[in-house]
Design a protein around this motif. Structure first.
Motif, short mmCIF file in Angstrom:
data_model
loop_
_atom_site.label_atom_id
_atom_site.label_comp_id
_atom_site.label_asym_id
_atom_site.label_seq_id
_atom_site.Cartn_x
_atom_site.Cartn_y
_atom_site.Cartn_z
N PRO A 51 4.66 9.25 -1.85
CA PRO A 51 4.68 9.99 -0.59
C PRO A 51 4.51 9.06 0.60
CG PRO A 51 3.20 11.02 -2.18
CD PRO A 51 3.59 9.70 -2.75
N ASP A 52 5.19 9.39 1.68
CA ASP A 52 5.08 8.62 2.91
C ASP A 52 3.80 9.02 3.64
OD1 ASP A 52 5.82 8.67 6.12
OD2 ASP A 52 6.53 6.88 5.07
N ALA A 53 2.92 8.06 3.85
CA ALA A 53 1.62 8.35 4.45
C ALA A 53 1.75 8.94 5.84
CB ALA A 53 0.77 7.09 4.48
N PRO A 89 -4.19 -2.50 -3.55
CA PRO A 89 -2.90 -2.90 -2.98
C PRO A 89 -2.94 -2.98 -1.46
CG PRO A 89 -2.57 -1.28 -4.70
CD PRO A 89 -4.05 -1.34 -4.45
N GLY A 90 -3.73 -2.10 -0.83
CA GLY A 90 -3.86 -2.17 0.62
C GLY A 90 -4.46 -3.48 1.06
N GLY A 95 -3.36 -9.49 3.22
CA GLY A 95 -3.82 -10.87 3.11
C GLY A 95 -4.48 -11.25 1.82
N GLY A 96 -4.40 -10.42 0.80
CA GLY A 96 -4.92 -10.82 -0.50
C GLY A 96 -6.29 -10.28 -0.82
N HIS A 97 -6.90 -10.85 -1.85
CA HIS A 97 -8.16 -10.34 -2.39
C HIS A 97 -9.18 -11.47 -2.51
CE1 HIS A 97 -6.65 -6.34 -3.68
NE2 HIS A 97 -5.51 -6.99 -3.63
N PHE A 122 5.83 -2.64 -1.39
CA PHE A 122 5.32 -1.63 -2.32
C PHE A 122 3.79 -1.52 -2.19
CE2 PHE A 122 3.57 -0.57 -6.55
CZ PHE A 122 4.17 0.67 -6.74
N ALA A 123 3.13 -2.68 -2.12
CA ALA A 123 1.67 -2.68 -1.95
C ALA A 123 1.27 -2.00 -0.65
CB ALA A 123 1.16 -4.12 -1.99
N ALA A 124 2.04 -2.26 0.41
CA ALA A 124 1.73 -1.66 1.71
C ALA A 124 1.89 -0.15 1.67
CB ALA A 124 2.63 -2.26 2.79
N LYS A 125 2.90 0.33 0.95
CA LYS A 125 3.13 1.78 0.88
C LYS A 125 2.01 2.47 0.12
CE LYS A 125 6.94 5.02 0.28
NZ LYS A 125 8.37 5.19 -0.07
N LEU A 126 1.54 1.84 -0.95
CA LEU A 126 0.39 2.39 -1.67
C LEU A 126 -0.87 2.33 -0.81
CD1 LEU A 126 0.72 0.96 -5.30
CD2 LEU A 126 1.00 3.34 -4.58
N GLY A 127 -1.09 1.18 -0.19
CA GLY A 127 -2.29 1.01 0.63
C GLY A 127 -2.36 1.98 1.78
#
Length: 258
Positions: A51-53, A89-90, A95-97, A122-127
């Motif tokens: 889903p689009d946030a 993922p956000g 900038g990583g973990h 993809f990570a940004a969309k989940l985050g």
């Protein structure tokens, strides 16, 4: 939750638990019917749909949400939010973990490579869904809907074991008290499984699997990570023994073929 089914329909049909708030977020949108059509089209094309946030935020319907959460409460449809699946993922997208990099030594190379291959978009969309889900968790809790703690490894940077503690912290950040968060990982699972006669509380006659901490988690939920010892299956594992288990996990992760 399969795309053709709404969260409300699953609850009414007797689904006992819903994981990840899948379709719960869509169920609070005035655009739910349109989103469901798009999800089914994606399924027919054999790919998933996130889903689009921004769309969920713009079409959020508070009355629809309140009705859905009351349905969950009435039907006793438990929620397992797994906020950590979106939070990590956000973090990756921003900038990583750095805080979790030290835990990579416990992860086999194949899984590390998979995590590092996750496309940033993809990570940004989940985050982007994290803040929406965190807000929903607060509402769900206030509505009296029962919840369970979950993590769901091997999603990116969701570490086995460690991520459960992260999830408890995220539940508190979302509005649960430390006591409420602890219940999602102790008495609530026992209630959900119908095992309160033997599990879930510290009392005479119960199964004596315990985690002994160096700090009070009711004062700071992060104290669940300050583990001094574990009693499991009648065996007392002190900090030295636990560190030995971690060392073995590290060695296994580094072994050729892993």
């Amino acid at each position: 939750m399969p795309y053709p089914v709404t969260a409300a329909e699953a609850s009414d049909a007797g689904q006992q638990s819903l994981e990840h708030l899948t379709e719960v977020d869509v169920g609070t949108s005035s655009d739910e019917a349109k989103i469901k059509v798009e999800e089914i089209e994606a399924m027919d094309q054999k790919h998933g749909s996130i889903p689009d946030a921004d769309r969920l935020r713009a079409t959020y319907d508070s009355a629809k949400a309140a009705s859905l959460f009351e349905r969950f409460r009435r039907n006793e449809t438990w929620q397992v939010p797994t906020l950590v699946v979106l939070y990590q993922p956000g973090q990756l997208a921003h900038g990583g973990h750095p805080a979790n990099d030290s835990l990579l030594v416990y992860v086999p190379k194949a899984l590390r490579d998979y995590w590092r291959s996750v496309p940033p978009e993809f990570a940004a969309k989940l985050g982007a869904l994290y803040t929406i889900h965190a807000d929903l968790v607060g509402q769900i809790n206030r509505a009296g809907v029962p919840m369970l703690a979950g993590s769901d490894c091997p999603n990116p940077y969701v570490y086995p074991g460690f991520s459960l503690h992260d999830e408890l912290g995220l539940l508190v950040r979302a509005g649960l008290t430390p006591a409420e968060a602890l219940r999602t990982a102790t008495i609530n699972p026992a209630r959900f499984l119908g095992l309160t006669d033997s599990l879930g509380v510290v009392a005479t006659g119960k199964v004596a699997d315990l985690v002994l901490l160096d700090g009070n988690p009711l004062q700071d939920i992060a104290n669940t990570k300050r583990i001094r010892a574990v009693i499991q299956g009648g065996h007392f594992l002190d900090r030295r023994a636990l560190d030995g288990l971690l060392a073995r996990a590290k060695a296994l992760a580094a072994a050729p073929g892993n």
